[in-house]
Scaffold this motif. Structure first.
Motif: not given
Lengths: 236, 236
Positions: B103, B111, A21, A14, B22-23, B116, A17-18, B47, A3-8
């Motif tokens: 979004l 997710n 980049t 969200m 990231r993060w 969480l 993620e967008v 994660r 998963d490139r995403g954060y999973g949150q």
DNA sequence: CAGTATCCGATGCGATACTG
DNA sequence: CAGTATCGCATCGGATACTG
């Protein structure tokens, strides 16, 4: 790295993620500033590769942030922000304000770039206080290599294609005002770190030509949208 | 790839360079929400690897956004936002609001994560409308595996360590209120996409136990800070 | 509990060249 | 002018194991 995403599900995650980049925010910034053509965007983002810009524009279109319009049958496409894109303005502005307040000025002034500065000045120049005839202002940046040193801003309120033109080669007109300074000084003025007056008084900015243009420079020269934010970090 | 940066003096570019990794934004979000210990942060960022969290905290400290405090001689370190960090709140909030408005909800609801959600509920629960005695509320998420299905929130206004406790194993107390629903429904309520009342009326949320607790759930259950933002994207 | 250390794989993205 | 195509490398960060 499945998963490139954060999973949150959190909206901040969200959005990150967008928007997180590389280059994405800056593409939006350019569109917010009024650029709409591919090569116009590239001009504000000199280090982006055309492939990546194309990719980002497609992603943003897919996301509903950007709308691509193919004007006419033959015309080349243009890009505009949708309502969702326009609503990124507060995000960009708050990021910029924070950056201006809290990031080291030295860091910014390491990224000097005359073409970016002139491009920004071109689009923020305020023609109102200028006379109605065509006005030519030449900038001369001491210490830069030929090809980067000389810039011309031509303001013509009656022009049909656009009020302010930027040239890197002598347009041949008589020059109404010469601005001679270092790129660093002009950038500092643009960012609100110093002022035209301060720089003039210190002899770091020299204005020659029509006295009215010189004395009113603070009025026609637009500043960075973040210039009024007060720096909180000492310039070391 | 000599330069990782954008090479622009624009404050938006400077800020993006820093905040775009990231993060990073999510670490700041966690700190803004009140987490201050390493493993507390990890809990809100399941994660992230410990190595990366450590790296991000060091970077943020170096930047002047985070302050590391080693309480006492022996105590374990804690992390707090500096003034510069606190001023990232508008950035985070505007990003979150935008995310909530624009979004796809489906993306968020992909997710789903009970830990969480419960962790967020724990820190946003409003004890005021609850009675002064200890209150135990059990959440039961249908369709989840054992170990993810059952959660207990224990609210004790008189507790010295903290008002709200979250458990994944039966604390042994009598349960005052049972909340039986699907994780998706509870998350949608938390995000403001639906309401307790709507979900109850539709039979997707069942409350059993002390009637006062059930009827006042909308008052003690805090919602996501972005819940009042109106979605602009249709839920498909 | 609060991290470091190490390794390695995916991929993002930069550079360049080319096309309708 | 407005992109696409291709290539290859650097590097980011994920996974895991280990330590004071």
């Amino acid at each position: 790295m499945a998963d490139r995403g954060y999973g949150q599900f959190c909206p901040v995650a969200m959005a990150s993620e967008v928007l997180g980049t590389r280059w994405t925010m800056l593409v939006v910034r350019e569109l917010l500033c009024g650029s709409s053509r591919f090569n116009e965007l590239r001009r504000g983002l000199p280090r982006i590769s055309p492939a990546l810009l194309s990719k980002r524009l497609n992603e943003l279109e897919e996301l509903g942030v950007v709308e691509r319009r193919c004007d006419g049958e033959r015309g080349s496409p243009t890009y505009y922000l949708t309502e969702a894109g326009e609503e990124l303005r507060p995000v960009i502005m708050s990021m910029g304000s924070w950056g201006q307040r809290w990031l080291e000025t030295q860091l910014s002034l390491k990224n000097l770039d005359p073409s970016l500065l002139m491009w920004d000045m071109r689009r923020n120049l305020n023609p109102t206080p200028l006379p109605s005839r065509r006005v030519t202002i030449q900038f001369l940046y001491q210490g830069l290599t030929r090809g980067q040193r000389e810039w011309w801003l031509i303001v013509d309120k009656a022009a049909q294609h656009g009020v302010v033109d930027l040239c890197m080669t002598d347009p041949g007109h008589d020059v109404d005002l010469y601005v001679v300074t270092e790129l660093r000084t002009m950038t500092a003025i643009w960012m609100g770190i110093t002022t035209v007056r301060e720089a003039s008084d210190a002899g770091r900015l020299r204005l020659t030509g029509t006295p009215e243009l010189a004395s009113r420079m603070e009025h026609w020269l637009g500043l960075s949208p973040f210039a009024q934010e007060t720096k909180q970090v000492t310039v070391r």
